[in-house]
Design an enzyme around this catalytic site. Structure first.
Site, mmCIF file in Angstrom:
data_model
loop_
_atom_site.group_PDB
_atom_site.id
_atom_site.type_symbol
_atom_site.label_atom_id
_atom_site.label_comp_id
_atom_site.label_asym_id
_atom_site.label_seq_id
_atom_site.Cartn_x
_atom_site.Cartn_y
_atom_site.Cartn_z
ATOM 1 C CB SER A 11 -0.558 -0.266 0.895
ATOM 2 O OG SER A 11 -1.756 0.792 1.033
ATOM 3 C CG ASP A 70 7.707 4.857 -11.477
ATOM 4 O OD1 ASP A 70 8.333 4.394 -11.440
ATOM 5 O OD2 ASP A 70 6.587 4.841 -11.622
ATOM 6 C CE LYS A 88 -5.186 -2.293 0.889
ATOM 7 N NZ LYS A 88 -5.231 -1.255 0.315
#
Length: 380
Positions: free
Chosen positions: A296, A307, A321
């Protein structure tokens, strides 16, 4: 009964129903009649009301009406078959809120679920009863004091596990296909979700065990303390971190990163919400440690760092998740948690049931931190 009496009775029932409906409309809507679409929506619950009346009238024992209503409310959410969505009574909702406050009486574990609706020990808080009793991340809790438990009712299970400090609870555990009981003594758990220290060669190390109410404040204090010690790089340890509050995770990502996207979500209408970071950032190379229990919010922070090319991830593929829950409280203290959106990494990846594959795979947990330190030293 004669046919004539039957007809009269039926007509009377229809007339009475119409009158009652009008009275309800006038009373509830202050003289404004219900629209046809709204009427049709409420009409769907005729059978539910009929069933309630039948149970109250014909069940062989006395019926608690409040329990019937709670059961119907819980059943509505459970029918979604979503392990992350749940309806809570007032007592259960109070327990849910307590979990993010930083202290509670319990045994020192964080819980998650699996596809079989089992309760899984997501992580164990160091130096507290669960850890001392030998519980491990990945253990499945089958029973609490002999009563079966399931993740769709995890707050009920949590209330059974928690209790007065000094008392004990017996957990039936499944591990590697074997079942056994563990007796754990409850005590007050003071959760410090951030731990920091300086590693070899001025490398700052920060472990985040969960994203709770105070985690952002603790994280900033840890970074400030490490910077005063002249660290040149940063290792953020998110292993066994089950996640937590999205806004806290976003705040930490914003604190670390320069201008960019942290995460974005899509709801059932296709509407997209972006969470962005500003230009301010911590200008240090970053390595994130993750494993199969990093879930999560841990995955959101990891993806934001990777990223946005602020650092890399080392370890094993994370939990996976990619769903966002909204938690709401009603005026009477009851509440619900409902999956309301899917989240995507800055690069547009949807990681639900996929997880984040680390930049460098290291399956041996004992070697993961060393690999991170080695990577930083090699890439100065």
């Amino acid at each position: 009964m004669s046919k004539k009496k039957l007809i009269i009775g039926s007509v009377s029932l229809v007339v009475a129903t119409v009158i009652c409906t009008i009275l309800v409309q006038v009373f509830l809507f202050k003289g404004v009649f219900m629209s046809r679409s709204l009427y049709e929506k409420y009409k769907k619950y005729d059978k539910l009301i009929a069933l309630e009346n039948i149970v109250e009238e014909d069940y062989y024992q006395d019926v608690n009406e409040d329990k019937l209503i709670v059961g119907a409310e819980k059943g509505l959410i459970e029918s979604l078959e979503d392990p992350y969505s749940q309806y809570y009574t007032k007592e259960e909702f109070d327990l849910l809120k307590e979990q993010t406050q930083g202290s509670f009486v319990g045994i020192g574990i964080y819980m998650s679920g699996n596809d079989s609706d089992n309760i899984v020990v997501q992580s164990v808080i160091k130096n507290y009863p669960a850890a001392k009793s030998g519980l491990k991340a990945g253990d499945i809790i089958l029973k609490v004091d002999g009563e079966k438990v399931k993740y769709s009712e995890s707050t009920i299970a949590a209330s059974k596990i928690k209790g007065k400090a000094g008392t004990s609870v017996v957990l039936t555990i499944e591990r590697d296909g074997k079942q056994f009981d563990v007796t754990v003594k409850r005590e007050e758990i003071i959760v410090e979700s951030v731990h920091s220290e300086v590693k070899d060669d001025n490398i700052g190390y920060i472990q985040i065990t969960s994203f709770d109410k105070n985690t952002y404040k603790e994280f900033k204090e840890a970074v400030t303390s490490l910077q005063k010690k002249n660290v040149k790089s940063l290792i953020i340890d998110l292993r066994d971190n089950p996640g937590g509050l999205l806004d806290i995770c976003v705040d930490i990502a914003d604190y670390l990163l320069g201008e960019g996207t942290i995460v974005y979500t899509k709801d059932n209408k296709g509407e997209t919400q972006y969470y962005k970071s500003d230009k301010n950032k911590i200008d240090l190379p970053i390595v994130v440690l993750i494993n199969e229990n990093s879930a999560s919010a841990s995955e959101i922070l990891t993806a934001a760092i990777v990223d946005n090319k602020a650092g890399i991830a080392i370890g094993t593929t994370s939990y996976g998740k990619g769903l966002v829950q909204s938690v709401k409280e009603f005026n009477d203290g009851t509440g619900y948690k409902l999956t309301t959106a899917q989240y995507y990494t800055p690069n547009g990846d949807y990681i639900n049931k996929q997880g984040i594959k680390p930049s460098i795979v290291e399956k041996d947990k004992e070697k993961q931190l060393d690999r991170a330190i080695e990577y930083i030293k090699t890439n100065k």
